[in-house]
Design a protein around this motif. Sequence first.
Motif, PDB file in Angstrom:
ATOM      1  N   MET A  31       7.235   7.794  12.450  1.00 29.70           N
ATOM      2  CA  MET A  31       6.404   6.796  13.122  1.00 29.70           C
ATOM      3  C   MET A  31       6.916   6.480  14.524  1.00 29.70           C
ATOM      4  N   LEU A  32       8.237   6.435  14.719  1.00 33.35           N
ATOM      5  CA  LEU A  32       8.785   6.135  16.043  1.00 33.35           C
ATOM      6  C   LEU A  32       8.361   7.196  17.056  1.00 33.35           C
ATOM      7  N   VAL A  33       8.399   8.454  16.633  1.00 30.64           N
ATOM      8  CA  VAL A  33       7.980   9.548  17.514  1.00 30.64           C
ATOM      9  C   VAL A  33       6.503   9.395  17.867  1.00 30.64           C
ATOM     10  N   PHE A  34       5.680   9.129  16.854  1.00 35.79           N
ATOM     11  CA  PHE A  34       4.250   8.954  17.120  1.00 35.79           C
ATOM     12  C   PHE A  34       4.003   7.732  17.984  1.00 35.79           C
ATOM     13  N   ALA A  35       4.742   6.645  17.736  1.00 33.36           N
ATOM     14  CA  ALA A  35       4.543   5.409  18.489  1.00 33.36           C
ATOM     15  C   ALA A  35       4.763   5.643  19.984  1.00 33.36           C
ATOM     16  N   PHE A  36       5.832   6.353  20.325  1.00 35.59           N
ATOM     17  CA  PHE A  36       6.091   6.620  21.740  1.00 35.59           C
ATOM     18  C   PHE A  36       5.088   7.621  22.304  1.00 35.59           C
ATOM     19  N   ALA A  37       4.670   8.576  21.480  1.00 35.99           N
ATOM     20  CA  ALA A  37       3.643   9.522  21.926  1.00 35.99           C
ATOM     21  C   ALA A  37       2.322   8.796  22.193  1.00 35.99           C
ATOM     22  N   PHE A  38       1.981   7.868  21.303  1.00 36.07           N
ATOM     23  CA  PHE A  38       0.757   7.079  21.460  1.00 36.07           C
ATOM     24  C   PHE A  38       0.844   6.206  22.712  1.00 36.07           C
ATOM     25  N   ARG A  39       2.039   5.668  22.979  1.00 43.20           N
ATOM     26  CA  ARG A  39       2.259   4.874  24.201  1.00 43.20           C
ATOM     27  C   ARG A  39       2.056   5.752  25.438  1.00 43.20           C
ATOM     28  N   ILE A  40       2.584   6.976  25.416  1.00 47.41           N
ATOM     29  CA  ILE A  40       2.443   7.895  26.558  1.00 47.41           C
ATOM     30  C   ILE A  40       0.979   8.218  26.811  1.00 47.41           C
ATOM     31  N   ILE A  41       0.220   8.427  25.720  1.00 45.97           N
ATOM     32  CA  ILE A  41      -1.215   8.710  25.852  1.00 45.97           C
ATOM     33  C   ILE A  41      -1.923   7.526  26.511  1.00 45.97           C
ATOM     34  N   ASN A  42      -1.597   6.319  26.070  1.00 46.45           N
ATOM     35  CA  ASN A  42      -2.229   5.121  26.628  1.00 46.45           C
ATOM     36  C   ASN A  42      -1.809   4.881  28.075  1.00 46.45           C
ATOM     37  N   LEU A  43      -0.535   5.124  28.385  1.00 51.42           N
ATOM     38  CA  LEU A  43      -0.075   4.974  29.769  1.00 51.42           C
ATOM     39  C   LEU A  43      -0.747   5.997  30.679  1.00 51.42           C
ATOM     40  N   THR A  44      -0.899   7.222  30.166  1.00 54.10           N
ATOM     41  CA  THR A  44      -1.589   8.261  30.944  1.00 54.10           C
ATOM     42  C   THR A  44      -3.039   7.865  31.207  1.00 54.10           C
ATOM     43  N   ALA A  45      -3.683   7.289  30.185  1.00 50.58           N
ATOM     44  CA  ALA A  45      -5.056   6.806  30.355  1.00 50.58           C
ATOM     45  C   ALA A  45      -5.112   5.691  31.396  1.00 50.58           C
ATOM     46  N   THR A  46      -4.106   4.792  31.371  1.00 48.27           N
ATOM     47  CA  THR A  46      -4.053   3.689  32.339  1.00 48.27           C
ATOM     48  C   THR A  46      -3.890   4.218  33.759  1.00 48.27           C
ATOM     49  N   PHE A  47      -2.938   5.142  33.961  1.00 48.67           N
ATOM     50  CA  PHE A  47      -2.710   5.697  35.301  1.00 48.67           C
ATOM     51  C   PHE A  47      -3.918   6.501  35.775  1.00 48.67           C
ATOM     52  N   THR A  48      -4.563   7.209  34.849  1.00 48.82           N
ATOM     53  CA  THR A  48      -5.770   7.962  35.206  1.00 48.82           C
ATOM     54  C   THR A  48      -6.863   7.033  35.700  1.00 48.82           C
ATOM     55  N   MET A  49      -7.036   5.914  35.007  1.00 51.62           N
ATOM     56  CA  MET A  49      -8.061   4.961  35.409  1.00 51.62           C
ATOM     57  C   MET A  49      -7.705   4.280  36.730  1.00 51.62           C
ATOM     58  N   ILE A  50      -6.417   3.974  36.932  1.00 52.80           N
ATOM     59  CA  ILE A  50      -5.986   3.377  38.202  1.00 52.80           C
ATOM     60  C   ILE A  50      -6.285   4.325  39.363  1.00 52.80           C
ATOM     61  N   ILE A  51      -5.984   5.609  39.178  1.00 60.57           N
ATOM     62  CA  ILE A  51      -6.258   6.607  40.216  1.00 60.57           C
ATOM     63  C   ILE A  51      -7.763   6.706  40.494  1.00 60.57           C
ATOM     64  N   CYS A  52      -8.564   6.733  39.408  1.00 57.48           N
ATOM     65  CA  CYS A  52     -10.025   6.818  39.565  1.00 57.48           C
ATOM     66  C   CYS A  52     -10.581   5.585  40.285  1.00 57.48           C
ATOM     67  N   LEU A  53     -10.088   4.401  39.925  1.00 58.47           N
ATOM     68  CA  LEU A  53     -10.547   3.172  40.565  1.00 58.47           C
ATOM     69  C   LEU A  53     -10.154   3.136  42.037  1.00 58.47           C
ATOM     70  N   THR A  54      -8.941   3.615  42.350  1.00 57.57           N
ATOM     71  CA  THR A  54      -8.477   3.663  43.740  1.00 57.57           C
ATOM     72  C   THR A  54      -9.350   4.606  44.561  1.00 57.57           C
ATOM     73  N   LEU A  55      -9.677   5.770  43.982  1.00 57.27           N
ATOM     74  CA  LEU A  55     -10.553   6.725  44.677  1.00 57.27           C
ATOM     75  C   LEU A  55     -11.952   6.155  44.874  1.00 57.27           C
ATOM     76  N   LEU A  56     -12.460   5.460  43.842  1.00 45.92           N
ATOM     77  CA  LEU A  56     -13.782   4.828  43.944  1.00 45.92           C
ATOM     78  C   LEU A  56     -13.805   3.774  45.050  1.00 45.92           C
ATOM     79  N   LYS A  57     -12.730   2.992  45.138  1.00 47.88           N
ATOM     80  CA  LYS A  57     -12.625   1.971  46.182  1.00 47.88           C
ATOM     81  C   LYS A  57     -12.588   2.620  47.564  1.00 47.88           C
ATOM     82  N   TYR A  58     -11.847   3.722  47.669  1.00 51.80           N
ATOM     83  CA  TYR A  58     -11.748   4.447  48.939  1.00 51.80           C
ATOM     84  C   TYR A  58     -13.110   4.993  49.361  1.00 51.80           C
TER      85      TYR A  58
END
Length: 304
Positions: free
Chosen positions: A266-293
Motif C-alpha cells: 500500500m505504501l508503494v501504491f500510495a506514493f505512486a497515486f500521489r505522483i499521478i495526482n501531482l502530475t495531473a496538478t502540474f499538467t493543469m497548472i501548465i495548461c492554465l498558464t498557457l491559456l492565460k498567455y
Amino acid sequence: QIIALIIIVKIVFLEEQNFEKFLFIFSFKVVPVFLVAIIIKVILTYLFYKLINIFSFKKNDYIDVANFFLQGGVINQLLPGVGFVYKYYRLKYSYNINLIEFTTAQIIWSLFVFTSYIILAIVLGFVVISFSNFELGLLITIISSITLIFYLSRKKLYRTLRNNLIYNSKITELIKNLKKIKDLLFTKFFIFLFIFIGFILLGIIECINFYHGLTVFGGNVSFISSNFIFITSSLASFIAIINFFGLFEFILTLSSSFIIPEFNDMLVFAFAFRIINLTATFTMIICLTLLKYLKNIMKKKTYD
C-alpha cells in the motif's frame, strides 16, 4: 514534516517494500486514472471559484483562480500553511479580494469537503453516530442553556459591543463584511446546496478513481474496502489540519494494514497515486498558464 519523513524512511528501509511495482505509473493502464485526476482538479477548482465569486461579489477569472488554487495546494504540501497565504495574496493583488472574503470561501470549502466525506462514510456504513439517552439529553441541555444565556443577555452584549468595538473603523468594516456573509448564506442557500452536492459527487469520483488505480496496481481489494481506506484516511489527514507531503500516504498505509493486512504494497501504491495526482496538478497548472498567455495575446490583438 521531519517526523513524517523519519517514519516514512523507517518504513521504506526497515520494512520489506516491493518498489519495482512503482513502475506501474508508466504503463498505459494508468492513463484513465491520470485523466480522471485532471477532471477532479477541474471540478475542485471550479467549486472554489464559485465560492470565491459569491463572497467577493465579483466575477473573477476562472483561469487565474484555478491556477492560484492549485499552486497554493502544491506549496501547502511542502510548506504546510504557506499555500493559504500564497493563495490569499495572489487573489488580493489580482482581484482585490480581502481577508474576510478569502477566509470565508476557504472555510466553507474546507467544511464542504469534510462534511461530504463524513456523509459518504455514514452512507457506506463506515461511520456510525450514536448517542445514549443520557448523552443526548446532556447535549440538548448544554445547547439550550447556552442559547438561553445569549438570548437573555443580548441587549447587554449589544451595548458592550457598541460602546467598545463599533466605533473602531476596522471593527466596523469587519462587522459589515460579516453581515454581508450572513445575508449571503441565507439568500443563496440553494446555490450553496448545489455546490455542496458537487463536493459529494467529487468525493464519489475520487473513491472510484482510487479503486481503479488500486486495481491497475494489482491490489485485489473490494470496492467497499477501497472506499473505506480512502475515505477514513482522507478524514484522518483532514482532521490533522496540516496536510503535508507524506502524511496521507502514512495514514493510508496504516489504515490498510487493519482492513487488508494481506496487501503489503500500500505504501508503494500510495506514493505512486500521489505522483499521478501531482502530475495531473502540474499538467493543469501548465495548461492554465498557457491559456492565460493565449488569452492575453488575443486581448492585445483585439485592442490593436
